[in-house]
Design a protein around this motif. Structure first.
Motif, mmCIF file in Angstrom:
data_model
loop_
_atom_site.group_PDB
_atom_site.id
_atom_site.type_symbol
_atom_site.label_atom_id
_atom_site.label_comp_id
_atom_site.label_asym_id
_atom_site.label_seq_id
_atom_site.Cartn_x
_atom_site.Cartn_y
_atom_site.Cartn_z
ATOM 1 N N UNK A 110 -27.363 -10.152 5.237
ATOM 2 C CA UNK A 110 -27.245 -11.470 5.875
ATOM 3 C C UNK A 110 -25.982 -12.133 5.348
ATOM 4 N N UNK A 111 -24.941 -12.152 6.147
ATOM 5 C CA UNK A 111 -23.699 -12.754 5.671
ATOM 6 C C UNK A 111 -22.921 -13.366 6.834
ATOM 7 N N UNK A 112 -22.048 -14.305 6.475
ATOM 8 C CA UNK A 112 -21.206 -15.003 7.452
ATOM 9 C C UNK A 112 -19.770 -14.978 6.936
ATOM 10 N N UNK A 113 -18.817 -14.955 7.884
ATOM 11 C CA UNK A 113 -17.442 -15.129 7.426
ATOM 12 C C UNK A 113 -17.182 -16.627 7.228
ATOM 13 N N UNK A 114 -15.980 -16.957 6.768
ATOM 14 C CA UNK A 114 -15.701 -18.342 6.380
ATOM 15 C C UNK A 114 -15.864 -19.314 7.547
ATOM 16 N N UNK A 115 -15.360 -18.948 8.734
ATOM 17 C CA UNK A 115 -15.471 -19.848 9.889
ATOM 18 C C UNK A 115 -16.924 -20.009 10.343
ATOM 19 N N UNK A 116 -17.683 -18.902 10.337
ATOM 20 C CA UNK A 116 -19.101 -18.999 10.714
ATOM 21 C C UNK A 116 -19.863 -19.874 9.733
ATOM 22 N N UNK A 117 -19.556 -19.713 8.436
ATOM 23 C CA UNK A 117 -20.252 -20.520 7.425
ATOM 24 C C UNK A 117 -19.915 -21.994 7.579
ATOM 25 N N UNK A 118 -18.649 -22.293 7.859
ATOM 26 C CA UNK A 118 -18.214 -23.678 8.066
ATOM 27 C C UNK A 118 -18.971 -24.311 9.242
ATOM 28 N N UNK A 119 -19.024 -23.587 10.360
ATOM 29 C CA UNK A 119 -19.735 -24.097 11.536
ATOM 30 C C UNK A 119 -21.232 -24.217 11.255
ATOM 31 N N UNK A 120 -21.797 -23.238 10.553
ATOM 32 C CA UNK A 120 -23.228 -23.275 10.245
ATOM 33 C C UNK A 120 -23.572 -24.483 9.375
ATOM 34 N N UNK A 121 -22.743 -24.742 8.372
ATOM 35 C CA UNK A 121 -23.000 -25.894 7.489
ATOM 36 C C UNK A 121 -22.943 -27.204 8.267
ATOM 37 N N UNK A 122 -21.948 -27.326 9.150
ATOM 38 C CA UNK A 122 -21.828 -28.555 9.941
ATOM 39 C C UNK A 122 -23.045 -28.717 10.867
ATOM 40 N N UNK A 123 -23.421 -27.628 11.532
ATOM 41 C CA UNK A 123 -24.548 -27.702 12.476
ATOM 42 C C UNK A 123 -25.849 -28.082 11.757
ATOM 43 N N UNK A 124 -26.125 -27.417 10.635
ATOM 44 C CA UNK A 124 -27.373 -27.742 9.930
ATOM 45 C C UNK A 124 -27.297 -29.114 9.265
ATOM 46 N N UNK A 125 -26.077 -29.560 8.921
ATOM 47 C CA UNK A 125 -25.930 -30.930 8.427
ATOM 48 C C UNK A 125 -26.309 -31.943 9.503
ATOM 49 N N UNK A 126 -25.886 -31.669 10.743
ATOM 50 C CA UNK A 126 -26.253 -32.549 11.860
ATOM 51 C C UNK A 126 -27.758 -32.492 12.122
ATOM 52 N N UNK A 127 -28.349 -31.298 11.946
ATOM 53 C CA UNK A 127 -29.804 -31.189 12.097
ATOM 54 C C UNK A 127 -30.507 -32.058 11.057
ATOM 55 N N UNK A 128 -30.033 -32.004 9.805
ATOM 56 C CA UNK A 128 -30.637 -32.828 8.750
ATOM 57 C C UNK A 128 -30.525 -34.315 9.103
ATOM 58 N N UNK A 129 -29.371 -34.693 9.640
ATOM 59 C CA UNK A 129 -29.178 -36.087 10.062
ATOM 60 C C UNK A 129 -30.157 -36.441 11.180
ATOM 61 N N UNK A 130 -30.309 -35.524 12.141
ATOM 62 C CA UNK A 130 -31.225 -35.785 13.252
ATOM 63 C C UNK A 130 -32.674 -35.905 12.798
ATOM 64 N N UNK A 131 -33.084 -35.034 11.884
ATOM 65 C CA UNK A 131 -34.463 -35.098 11.372
ATOM 66 C C UNK A 131 -34.680 -36.404 10.604
ATOM 67 N N UNK A 132 -33.694 -36.781 9.778
ATOM 68 C CA UNK A 132 -33.832 -38.017 8.996
ATOM 69 C C UNK A 132 -33.908 -39.239 9.916
#
Length: 328
Positions: free
Chosen positions: A148-170
């Motif tokens: 299970x691994x991501x390259x740098x761009x995938x990880x950057x996008x994943x972090x942003x997307x899940x950050x927005x999810x955390x904001x939406x849940x909160x």
């Protein structure tokens, strides 16, 4: 392909950016139906205007990506107002018909030849996400555990997307534990009772529609960044029905249902797809071709959903009481 590799790929999809994007859209749909009882069958329309809000702003008008994001969310809010003002005073089935129709009309308009100078027509838009990836602070390389691994761009996008999810849940948690949230749930249970208490149900429903629509638009904007090219036929009506299946799988009217549902759905889709491809590459089932894996994986996920509806209709983390919605 061995079992561990298939499981790793399935887990990677379940926690990747695409799953997070669908979580964002499901959070909006949950606000509409799960908490307010609004039958929205056109969530993909909000995703479309959100994606094109970013793409058109950058490629057609040469605006900065950040401005495109603001325009994307603004277009989603305007679409919610245009949908809600004429329909929310009527029965909820009018909203259902309106949303599915408007979403499809938008797709046809965006792909029409006369709109090509702005939207790119059937060819869509591309090369508008360079600024997003140029701002990536993650050093180049591969990140993950095991397969299970991501390259740098995938990880950057994943972090942003899940950050927005955390904001939406909160935000959803705060709203649902406020007086506003209690009114919204009251509208879902018995709108006439809410009106009898002097509350303007129409205004509350419109606010809920805008909130959920903005999260749909946000999901569309993140899809655009992930793919770095978009065209109208990505936003077919079945995307909305995927979202409904994911929401029902996770649990309607709950905080974590729209988070869990898309993750499990993407895990199952990848698991079935890779397993079928693996079987097709052997001689175990000679009648099974690799090209059959696409439709068959959806059939298998459909069987899982049918079993879920039979044995746990409230969803994985849902509450049976939340399913007893009084939708008039």
């Amino acid at each position: 392909m061995d079992t561990m590799t298939i499981l790793a790929l399935s887990l990677e999809t379940a926690i990747g950016p695409i799953a997070a994007v669908y979580v964002l859209a499901a959070i909006g749909l949950n606000m509409h139906f799960g908490y307010t009882g609004l039958l929205n069958f056109g969530q993909v329309g909000f995703m479309l205007v959100g994606a094109y809000g970013v793409a058109i702003s950058v490629t057609t008008f040469g605006l900065p990506l950040s401005v495109g994001f603001v325009i994307s969310l603004g277009c989603s809010a305007v679409l919610a107002l245009l949908l809600g003002i004429p329909t929310l005073r009527l029965r909820s089935d009018y909203l259902a018909i309106s949303t599915i129709a408007v979403a499809e009309v938008l797709r046809l308009v965006y792909r029409a030849e006369f709109a090509r100078p702005v939207t790119g027509g059937v060819y869509g838009r591309n090369s508008f996400a360079d600024a997003f990836y140029a701002a990536n602070p993650v050093p180049a390389g591969s990140y993950g555990v095991g397969d299970v691994d991501f390259d740098a761009d995938q990880l950057w996008l994943t972090l942003i997307c899940w950050g927005l999810v955390a904001l939406g849940v909160a935000m959803t948690a705060l709203l649902m534990h406020s007086p506003w949230g209690r009114v919204i749930k009251g509208i879902r249970e018995d709108e006439d009772a809410v009106r009898s208490l002097g509350k303007d149900a129409f205004t509350y429903k419109l606010q809920s529609l805008v909130f959920g629509g903005v999260f749909g638009g946000l999901a569309g904007a993140m899809i655009a960044l992930n793919q770095q090219n978009i065209h109208p036929d990505q936003f077919m009506p079945q995307v909305t029905f995927y979202l409904w299946a994911m929401l029902l799988l996770g649990g309607v009217g709950t905080l974590w249902g729209p988070v869990v549902g898309p993750m499990i759905m993407w895990f199952l889709l990848t698991l079935f797809d890779e397993t079928l491809r693996s079987i097709a590459s052997t001689d175990v089932l000679p009648f099974l071709a690799t090209s059959d894996s696409g439709p068959l994986r959806h059939a298998l996920v459909g069987v899982v959903l049918m079993l879920l509806i039979i044995y746990r209709p409230q969803g994985i983390v849902g509450n049976r009481k939340e399913m007893l919605v009084n939708v008039k």
